[in-house]
Design a protein around this motif. Structure first.
Motif, mmCIF file in Angstrom:
data_model
loop_
_atom_site.group_PDB
_atom_site.id
_atom_site.type_symbol
_atom_site.label_atom_id
_atom_site.label_comp_id
_atom_site.label_asym_id
_atom_site.label_seq_id
_atom_site.Cartn_x
_atom_site.Cartn_y
_atom_site.Cartn_z
ATOM 1 N N UNK A 1 39.409 36.882 40.758
ATOM 2 C CA UNK A 1 40.423 36.832 41.809
ATOM 3 C C UNK A 1 40.863 35.395 42.037
ATOM 4 N N UNK A 2 42.171 35.205 42.033
ATOM 5 C CA UNK A 2 42.736 33.885 42.319
ATOM 6 C C UNK A 2 43.346 33.926 43.713
ATOM 7 N N UNK A 3 43.076 32.880 44.493
ATOM 8 C CA UNK A 3 43.519 32.791 45.879
ATOM 9 C C UNK A 3 44.418 31.576 46.081
ATOM 10 N N UNK A 4 45.290 31.699 47.076
ATOM 11 C CA UNK A 4 46.099 30.571 47.507
ATOM 12 C C UNK A 4 46.304 30.696 49.008
ATOM 13 N N UNK A 5 45.997 29.645 49.741
ATOM 14 C CA UNK A 5 46.165 29.669 51.193
ATOM 15 C C UNK A 5 45.352 30.762 51.875
ATOM 16 N N UNK A 6 44.189 31.081 51.316
ATOM 17 C CA UNK A 6 43.335 32.099 51.903
ATOM 18 C C UNK A 6 43.749 33.526 51.607
ATOM 19 N N UNK A 7 44.688 33.703 50.677
ATOM 20 C CA UNK A 7 45.177 35.043 50.341
ATOM 21 C C UNK A 7 44.979 35.313 48.848
ATOM 22 N N UNK A 8 44.629 36.545 48.522
ATOM 23 C CA UNK A 8 44.511 36.976 47.134
ATOM 24 C C UNK A 8 45.902 37.013 46.517
ATOM 25 N N UNK A 9 46.088 36.311 45.390
ATOM 26 C CA UNK A 9 47.401 36.269 44.739
ATOM 27 C C UNK A 9 47.382 36.810 43.310
ATOM 28 N N UNK A 10 46.192 36.919 42.702
ATOM 29 C CA UNK A 10 46.110 37.439 41.341
ATOM 30 C C UNK A 10 44.732 38.056 41.135
ATOM 31 N N UNK A 11 44.694 39.192 40.406
ATOM 32 C CA UNK A 11 43.442 39.918 40.234
ATOM 33 C C UNK A 11 43.344 40.553 38.849
ATOM 34 N N UNK A 12 42.186 40.384 38.239
ATOM 35 C CA UNK A 12 41.796 41.106 37.045
ATOM 36 C C UNK A 12 40.556 41.904 37.430
ATOM 37 N N UNK A 13 40.550 43.201 37.228
ATOM 38 C CA UNK A 13 39.392 44.029 37.549
ATOM 39 C C UNK A 13 39.009 44.869 36.355
ATOM 40 N N UNK A 14 37.702 44.918 36.080
ATOM 41 C CA UNK A 14 37.215 45.693 34.946
ATOM 42 C C UNK A 14 36.025 46.536 35.391
ATOM 43 N N UNK A 15 36.294 47.733 35.929
ATOM 44 C CA UNK A 15 35.194 48.652 36.216
ATOM 45 C C UNK A 15 34.756 49.306 34.899
ATOM 46 N N UNK A 16 33.472 49.510 34.710
ATOM 47 C CA UNK A 16 32.957 50.091 33.469
ATOM 48 C C UNK A 16 33.167 51.606 33.489
ATOM 49 N N UNK A 17 34.396 52.021 33.259
ATOM 50 C CA UNK A 17 34.744 53.442 33.281
ATOM 51 C C UNK A 17 34.056 54.204 32.148
ATOM 52 N N UNK A 18 33.810 53.525 31.039
ATOM 53 C CA UNK A 18 33.125 54.163 29.913
ATOM 54 C C UNK A 18 31.733 54.620 30.343
ATOM 55 N N UNK A 19 31.003 53.766 31.056
ATOM 56 C CA UNK A 19 29.679 54.144 31.559
ATOM 57 C C UNK A 19 29.798 55.282 32.571
#
Length: 135
Positions: A102-120
């Motif tokens: 998660x990338x933040x700017x000014x205390x706010x989330x501005x960019x997100x990469x999420x990888x839940x292990x759906x295969x498992x």
């Protein structure tokens, strides 16, 4: 002022584990660049995060996320969490790893990469054949 780590922890604990959608309004920028597979991207940032929380909590009943490792580097938080709960279709308990960047700017989330292990997850609920040698 809260740190990026505190903002991230609030999203995980209040949002994903407790279902508190107000965390999205408080901690997400209007423009969120979202990279997670199958996530909505054509909504304002807080709505994207709310949809992710609702989707996760709908996919895993009694969802709880526990942060197991976390690092902050500049404006970015990297975390590995364990998601636990029950698959609502099969009734089977599940536990998967989730990686978030998660990338933040000014205390706010501005960019997100999420990888839940759906295969498992699919293996645990019986949607995929068992791994070789596990029978």
């Amino acid at each position: 002022m809260s740190t990026n780590l505190e903002h991230f922890k609030a999203i995980i604990e209040r949002g994903f584990s407790q279902g508190d959608l107000t965390v999205a309004d408080e901690g997400c920028a209007e423009k969120l660049i979202e990279h997670e597979y199958l996530s909505k991207t054509d909504l304002p940032g807080p709505q994207i995060l709310k949809a992710q929380i609702e989707d996760a909590r709908g996919s895993i009943k009694n969802l709880r996320l526990a942060i197991e490792a976390i690092v902050e580097a500049g404006d970015t938080v990297w975390a590995r969490s364990k998601a636990t709960g029950v698959d609502p279709r099969s009734g089977k308990p599940v536990a998967i790893d989730v990686i978030d960047i998660c990338r933040f700017s000014g205390g706010k989330l501005i960019e997100h990469w999420g990888v839940p292990d759906r295969f498992a997850l699919f293996h645990q609920i019986g949607a995929l054949p068992p791994p070789p040698g596990s029978t």
